[in-house]
Design a protein around this motif. Sequence first.
Motif, PDB file in Angstrom:
ATOM      1  N   PRO A  34      85.695 -64.184  46.017  1.00 59.58           N
ATOM      2  CA  PRO A  34      84.355 -63.723  45.599  1.00 59.58           C
ATOM      3  C   PRO A  34      83.213 -64.391  46.378  1.00 59.58           C
ATOM      4  N   TYR A  35      83.362 -65.667  46.714  1.00 51.17           N
ATOM      5  CA  TYR A  35      82.320 -66.359  47.472  1.00 51.17           C
ATOM      6  C   TYR A  35      82.174 -65.739  48.864  1.00 51.17           C
ATOM      7  N   ASP A  36      83.305 -65.506  49.536  1.00 52.62           N
ATOM      8  CA  ASP A  36      83.269 -64.896  50.871  1.00 52.62           C
ATOM      9  C   ASP A  36      82.677 -63.496  50.813  1.00 52.62           C
ATOM     10  N   LEU A  37      83.033 -62.766  49.779  1.00 53.65           N
ATOM     11  CA  LEU A  37      82.513 -61.402  49.615  1.00 53.65           C
ATOM     12  C   LEU A  37      80.996 -61.436  49.410  1.00 53.65           C
ATOM     13  N   LYS A  38      80.535 -62.366  48.599  1.00 58.88           N
ATOM     14  CA  LYS A  38      79.099 -62.510  48.348  1.00 58.88           C
ATOM     15  C   LYS A  38      78.361 -62.849  49.646  1.00 58.88           C
ATOM     16  N   GLN A  39      78.943 -63.735  50.449  1.00 61.42           N
ATOM     17  CA  GLN A  39      78.329 -64.098  51.727  1.00 61.42           C
ATOM     18  C   GLN A  39      78.267 -62.887  52.662  1.00 61.42           C
ATOM     19  N   GLN A  40      79.327 -62.104  52.672  1.00 66.03           N
ATOM     20  CA  GLN A  40      79.361 -60.906  53.514  1.00 66.03           C
ATOM     21  C   GLN A  40      78.314 -59.900  53.062  1.00 66.03           C
ATOM     22  N   GLU A  41      78.140 -59.758  51.751  1.00 60.13           N
ATOM     23  CA  GLU A  41      77.114 -58.847  51.230  1.00 60.13           C
ATOM     24  C   GLU A  41      75.720 -59.335  51.612  1.00 60.13           C
ATOM     25  N   ASN A  42      75.522 -60.644  51.647  1.00 63.07           N
ATOM     26  CA  ASN A  42      74.230 -61.198  52.083  1.00 63.07           C
ATOM     27  C   ASN A  42      73.970 -60.887  53.556  1.00 63.07           C
ATOM     28  N   VAL A  43      75.003 -60.993  54.375  1.00 58.30           N
ATOM     29  CA  VAL A  43      74.871 -60.660  55.802  1.00 58.30           C
ATOM     30  C   VAL A  43      74.469 -59.195  55.952  1.00 58.30           C
ATOM     31  N   LEU A  44      75.124 -58.332  55.195  1.00 58.46           N
ATOM     32  CA  LEU A  44      74.818 -56.893  55.241  1.00 58.46           C
ATOM     33  C   LEU A  44      73.382 -56.628  54.781  1.00 58.46           C
ATOM     34  N   ALA A  45      72.960 -57.296  53.714  1.00 60.17           N
ATOM     35  CA  ALA A  45      71.595 -57.113  53.211  1.00 60.17           C
ATOM     36  C   ALA A  45      70.555 -57.560  54.249  1.00 60.17           C
ATOM     37  N   GLU A  46      70.826 -58.672  54.918  1.00 64.54           N
ATOM     38  CA  GLU A  46      69.900 -59.151  55.953  1.00 64.54           C
ATOM     39  C   GLU A  46      69.790 -58.150  57.096  1.00 64.54           C
ATOM     40  N   SER A  47      70.915 -57.575  57.472  1.00 60.09           N
ATOM     41  CA  SER A  47      70.897 -56.581  58.547  1.00 60.09           C
ATOM     42  C   SER A  47      70.087 -55.359  58.126  1.00 60.09           C
ATOM     43  N   ARG A  48      70.250 -54.952  56.885  1.00 59.77           N
ATOM     44  CA  ARG A  48      69.512 -53.778  56.384  1.00 59.77           C
ATOM     45  C   ARG A  48      68.013 -54.043  56.326  1.00 59.77           C
ATOM     46  N   MET A  49      67.615 -55.281  56.077  1.00 63.52           N
ATOM     47  CA  MET A  49      66.191 -55.622  56.005  1.00 63.52           C
ATOM     48  C   MET A  49      65.525 -55.535  57.374  1.00 63.52           C
ATOM     49  N   MET A  50      66.291 -55.631  58.443  1.00 64.92           N
ATOM     50  CA  MET A  50      65.718 -55.620  59.784  1.00 64.92           C
ATOM     51  C   MET A  50      65.287 -54.217  60.228  1.00 64.92           C
ATOM     52  N   ILE A  51      65.911 -53.193  59.678  1.00 64.74           N
ATOM     53  CA  ILE A  51      65.594 -51.815  60.099  1.00 64.74           C
ATOM     54  C   ILE A  51      64.125 -51.460  59.836  1.00 64.74           C
ATOM     55  N   PRO A  52      63.593 -51.644  58.603  1.00 60.68           N
ATOM     56  CA  PRO A  52      62.174 -51.294  58.389  1.00 60.68           C
ATOM     57  C   PRO A  52      61.226 -52.095  59.281  1.00 60.68           C
ATOM     58  N   ASP A  53      61.532 -53.372  59.485  1.00 63.99           N
ATOM     59  CA  ASP A  53      60.698 -54.203  60.350  1.00 63.99           C
ATOM     60  C   ASP A  53      60.700 -53.670  61.778  1.00 63.99           C
ATOM     61  N   CYS A  54      61.878 -53.310  62.236  1.00 65.45           N
ATOM     62  CA  CYS A  54      62.025 -52.793  63.592  1.00 65.45           C
ATOM     63  C   CYS A  54      61.264 -51.470  63.750  1.00 65.45           C
TER      64      CYS A  54
END
Length: 112
Positions: free
Chosen positions: A45-65
Motif C-alpha cells: 500500500p505504501y508503494d502504491l500510494k507513492q506511485q499515485e502521488n507521482v501520477l498526480a504530480e504529472s497530471r498537475m503539470m499539464i494545466p501549467d504547461c
Amino acid sequence: MATIRNLKIKTSTCKRIVKELHSYEKEIEREAAKTVDMKEKGADPYDLKQQENVLAESRMMIPDCRKRLETSLADLKATLAELKESDQKGVEIEEAESTIADVETLFQTAEE
C-alpha cells in the motif's frame, strides 16, 4: 520593436513547450499503466500510494504547461503582427506562422 531574432526565440519557445506538453502526456500514460499494474499485482500500500502521488504530480503539470503555451503563443502572435506591419519577410515568418497553426490545432483537438 520586434526583430527577426525575437521572432525566432518566441517560435522556439512555443516548440519547446509543445514538446514538453507531449512529454508530460506520455509520462502520464506510463505512470497510469504502472499504477494499474501495481494494483493488479497487489503491491505494498505504501508503494502504491507513492506511485499515485507521482501520477498526480504529472497530471498537475499539464494545466501549467498549457497556460505557459497560451502565453507563449500570444507573445509569438504579437511579435509576428509587428513584423508583418513593418513588411519584413523571411523563412522565420513562415516558420512562426506554421508553429502558430500547429499550436492552435493542438488546442482545438484538446477541447474536443
